[in-house]
Design an enzyme around this catalytic site. Structure first.
Site, PDB file in Angstrom:
ATOM      1  N   GLU A   1      23.634  82.723  18.097  1.00  0.00           N
ATOM      2  CA  GLU A   1      23.250  84.227  18.197  1.00  0.00           C
ATOM      3  C   GLU A   1      24.583  84.822  17.342  1.00  0.00           C
ATOM      4  OE1 GLU A   1      21.757  86.413  21.306  1.00  0.00           O
ATOM      5  OE2 GLU A   1      22.290  88.153  20.532  1.00  0.00           O
TER       6      GLU A   1
ATOM      7  N   LYS B   1      21.065  89.650  30.617  1.00  0.00           N
ATOM      8  CA  LYS B   1      20.995  88.666  29.296  1.00  0.00           C
ATOM      9  C   LYS B   1      22.258  88.723  28.381  1.00  0.00           C
ATOM     10  CE  LYS B   1      19.766  87.245  25.068  1.00  0.00           C
ATOM     11  NZ  LYS B   1      20.570  87.178  23.789  1.00  0.00           N
TER      12      LYS B   1
ATOM     13  N   ASP C   1      26.358  72.749  33.044  1.00  0.00           N
ATOM     14  CA  ASP C   1      25.063  72.885  32.999  1.00  0.00           C
ATOM     15  C   ASP C   1      24.623  74.642  33.115  1.00  0.00           C
ATOM     16  OD1 ASP C   1      22.412  73.236  33.818  1.00  0.00           O
ATOM     17  OD2 ASP C   1      22.677  71.711  35.641  1.00  0.00           O
TER      18      ASP C   1
ATOM     19  N   HIS D   1      24.665  94.552  14.022  1.00  0.00           N
ATOM     20  CA  HIS D   1      23.654  93.480  13.650  1.00  0.00           C
ATOM     21  C   HIS D   1      23.353  93.276  12.293  1.00  0.00           C
ATOM     22  CE1 HIS D   1      21.903  92.246  17.810  1.00  0.00           C
ATOM     23  NE2 HIS D   1      23.332  92.419  17.600  1.00  0.00           N
TER      24      HIS D   1
HETATM   25  C1  MEV Z   1      21.536  91.141  22.663  1.00  0.00           C
HETATM   26  O1  MEV Z   1      21.351  89.694  22.702  1.00  0.00           O
HETATM   27  C2  MEV Z   1      21.910  91.526  24.219  1.00  0.00           C
HETATM   28  C3  MEV Z   1      21.804  92.922  24.216  1.00  0.00           C
HETATM   29  O2  MEV Z   1      20.544  93.365  24.503  1.00  0.00           O
HETATM   30  C4  MEV Z   1      22.094  93.079  25.679  1.00  0.00           C
HETATM   31  C5  MEV Z   1      22.145  94.536  26.548  1.00  0.00           C
HETATM   32  O3  MEV Z   1      21.191  95.087  25.822  1.00  0.00           O
HETATM   33  O4  MEV Z   1      22.724  94.794  27.043  1.00  0.00           O
HETATM   34  C6  MEV Z   1      22.361  93.832  23.515  1.00  0.00           C
END
Ligand code: MEV
Length: 430
Positions: free
Chosen positions: A83, A267, A283, A385
């Site tokens: 990413e 995430k 892992d 981005h």
């Molecule tokens: C994108 O890979 C991760 C985010 O969505 C994390 C977040 O929203 O805190 C930017």
């Protein structure tokens, strides 16, 4: 005392790939074989020994997170990730935290849990008593199975009994074997221990053992990291530092209260932790399972960080962040040993123990979260981005290295990030 040079590598991203490798080699004392392993990674022949029905390799970009200062020590963090923005973002956050004095980090003892499921136990309370009274017998059975772990100071640390009185398959008695795995991730050791202990546990409980396997909710093996950043350092674009700090606190509260937001928040944390796990041959599915189960430990799934505004004595208002999470990682055995690039990644990290690796991971997770929340609280995530996306489009359109930034900047300025336009711009630049 930190024996290493500063990890504050200003402009590292602007260097060519070869220059970066040379900088890193000097920093971490890598030799030609190390550099070759970084470039080539695994061979097909090695892959063939690692998994069944091997066909080939699936490569990921390996990059380097820079600027980390943790417990007064400089770290560079090898990260395997597809990413865009992740490595830039984490390095940027690490630079901010460094300016605030760096991360502090710590960890519990590296204790893993092995579970033995006992069914048809005639008297669960009596079974619990008998099992708890047999701790030394269990240790005498289990510890000799893991001489290297015991030599390193690990071994059975405790036995616990849990009762599940009402499951779809009836009542169950669950035995937890707590095994200090030292520098091993420990899955094999724990599974071996659980299988070896099962016959004795059957005898002691009068029941029958079914599952004998580690728990990936390794909540006894936790790492934490914390930082404090003077709010003025958080200013970005038109947004003042105190406004960004407030936005981060509000974003954190959102993730605490709402599972839908918490999933995305966490995430983002794993955006930093998984790449480090992959690069070091760990892992990452085990980490993911443990981290998300831990995030729901009070019955609601929540964000794993804490961000709040504090008054710091010397520097006025500051943003204080903390993360704590289970991180079952190893630096010996498994893919850490087999994968040549994982060995080099560990050399770059220079960690002396699995616990130290977990502490670095916690700091990386906190930094990754900081960068995401700061962007979300201020300009939003798409602006950064888009800049990277424009660079990719420029590259794909054939822009030479010296023109990529210029073409990307023009694509953004024109508000249309398209391959065809990139080709036209390249032609115009002639
Ligand atoms: C994108 O890979 C991760 C985010 O969505 C994390 C977040 O929203 O805190 C930017």
């Amino acid at each position: 005392m930190d024996e290493r040079p500063s990890s504050r590598l200003s402009g590292f991203y602007r260097q060519s790939l070869d220059q970066r490798l040379a900088t890193l080699a000097g920093w971490a004392g890598l030799d030609d074989a190390d550099l070759a392993a970084l470039r080539a990674g695994l061979s097909v022949e090695q892959a063939d020994h690692m998994v069944e029905n091997a066909l080939g390799l699936f490569a990921l970009p390996l990059g380097l997170g820079v600027n980390f200062l943790i417990n007064g020590r400089n770290y560079l963090t090898p990260m395997a990730v597809e990413e865009p923005s992740v490595i830039a973002a984490v390095s940027n956050a690490a630079r901010l935290v460094r300016a605030g004095g760096g991360f502090t980090a710590g960890s519990s003892e590296p204790v893993m849990i092995g579970q033995v499921q006992l069914l048809d136990v005639p008297d669960p309370a009596a079974a619990e008593g008998a099992i708890l009274a047999s701790r030394d017998r269990l240790a005498a059975l289990i510890d000799p199975l893991h001489p290297s772990i015991v030599r390193a100071g690990g071994g059975l640390r405790g036995v616990e009994v849990r009762h599940l009185p009402a499951t779809p398959a009836g009542p169950m008695t669950i035995v937890h074997l707590l095994l200090d795995c030292r520098d091993a991730m420990g899955a094999n050791a724990v599974n071996t221990a659980a299988e070896a202990a099962a016959p004795l546990l059957e005898l002691l409980s009068g029941g029958r053992a079914r599952l004998r396997i580690l728990s990936n909710l390794s909540d006894r093996r936790r790492a934490w990291a914390a930082c404090q950043i003077p709010v003025e350092l958080l200013a970005r674009g038109a947004a003042a530092g105190d406004e960004v700090a407030r936005g981060i606190v509000e974003a954190n509260a959102f993730a605490w209260a709402d599972p839908y937001r918490a999933a995305t928040h966490n995430k983002g944390i794993m955006n930093g932790i998984d790449p480090l796990a992959i690069a070091t041959g760990n892992d990452w599915r085990a980490l993911e399972a443990g981290v998300h189960a831990y995030a729901a430990r009070d019955g609601q799934y929540r964000g794993l960080t804490d961000w709040r505004l504090v008054e710091s004595d010397q520097a006025g208002p500051a943003l204080a962040g903390r993360i704590e999470l289970p991180l079952a990682v190893g630096i010996v055995g498994g893919a850490t040993k087999v994968h040549p690039a994982a060995q080099v990644a560990l050399k770059i990290l220079g960690v002396a123990s699995a616990s130290e690796l977990a502490e670095v991971m916690a700091a990386v997770g906190l930094a990754q979260n900081l960068s995401a929340l700061a962007a979300l609280a201020a300009e939003g995530i798409q602006q950064g981005h888009m800049a990277l996306h424009a660079r990719h489009v420029a590259l794909a359109a054939g822009a030479p290295a010296g023109l990529v930034d210029q073409v990307a900047a023009q694509l953004i300025a024109e508000g249309q990030i398209r391959a065809a336009r990139a080709v036209e711009i390249l032609a115009e630049l002639g």
